[in-house]
Write an enzyme that holds these catalytic residues in place. Structure first.
Site, PDB file in Angstrom:
ATOM      1  N   GLU A  24     -10.421  -7.424  -7.404  1.00 58.07           N
ATOM      2  CA  GLU A  24      -9.480  -6.774  -6.481  1.00 58.07           C
ATOM      3  C   GLU A  24      -8.066  -6.813  -7.056  1.00 58.07           C
ATOM      4  OE1 GLU A  24     -10.692  -7.302  -1.999  1.00 58.07           O
ATOM      5  OE2 GLU A  24     -10.799  -9.248  -3.013  1.00 58.07           O
ATOM      6  N   TYR A  56      12.944   6.441   9.113  1.00 59.29           N
ATOM      7  CA  TYR A  56      11.521   6.213   8.856  1.00 59.29           C
ATOM      8  C   TYR A  56      11.117   6.496   7.422  1.00 59.29           C
ATOM      9  CZ  TYR A  56      11.418  11.092  10.575  1.00 59.29           C
ATOM     10  OH  TYR A  56      11.672  12.412  10.806  1.00 59.29           O
ATOM     11  N   GLU A  76      -3.364 -10.726   5.606  1.00 58.97           N
ATOM     12  CA  GLU A  76      -2.510 -11.343   6.624  1.00 58.97           C
ATOM     13  C   GLU A  76      -1.108 -11.583   6.050  1.00 58.97           C
ATOM     14  OE1 GLU A  76      -5.660 -12.077   5.947  1.00 58.97           O
ATOM     15  OE2 GLU A  76      -6.697 -12.896   7.706  1.00 58.97           O
ATOM     16  N   LYS A 102      -7.718  -2.283   5.274  1.00 61.35           N
ATOM     17  CA  LYS A 102      -8.305  -2.417   3.940  1.00 61.35           C
ATOM     18  C   LYS A 102      -9.662  -1.699   3.975  1.00 61.35           C
ATOM     19  CE  LYS A 102      -9.235  -5.997   0.468  1.00 61.35           C
ATOM     20  NZ  LYS A 102      -9.186  -7.438   0.194  1.00 61.35           N
TER      21      LYS A 102
END
Length: 128
Positions: A24, A56, A76, A102
């Site tokens: 990953e 934004y 997290e 994810k």
């Protein structure tokens, strides 16, 4: 203050290198972020002044930079870092809810999505 005012960004997507597995961190994968920013937008609306709101486009750039930035084992951690950066960089934002998706998580069963949602506010002692 009007706590019901929000600015929402949905589906901000970039390739990141977050995860607990070596592949990953090496290969990367898409991460998708939604952010709901709570702010009193009365002054911005009354004056039609961009400086009195959270731009934004700049928020989206901040999110993408963090997705592409330092690798974290946990999404997290990424979610909290994004929330903290929004509070630190955009003073009109009093609270933010960040969801990190994810969609290609290395799970061995069929699934639709994996996501983490965090909420941070200035009142909660977020450090901002």
């Amino acid at each position: 203050m009007n706590p019901a005012d929000t600015i929402t960004l949905s589906g901000i997507t970039a390739i990141g290198y977050h995860g607990v597995f070596d592949f990953e961190k090496r290969d990367g994968q898409p991460f998708v972020v939604d952010a709901v920013m709570h702010a009193d937008l009365g002054a911005a609306a009354a004056t039609d002044d961009l400086a009195k709101t959270a731009h934004y486009g700049d928020v989206a750039d901040t999110i993408v930079a963090l997705i592409r930035g330092d690798a974290h084992a946990l999404i997290e951690t990424l979610a909290v870092r994004i929330a903290e950066a929004i509070l630190a960089g955009f003073p009109v934002v009093s609270a933010v809810e960040v969801t990190v998706h994810k969609p290609k998580a290395p799970i061995q069963v069929p699934f639709g999505d994996v996501s983490i949602k965090v909420f941070r506010s200035r009142a909660a002692g977020s450090g901002a």
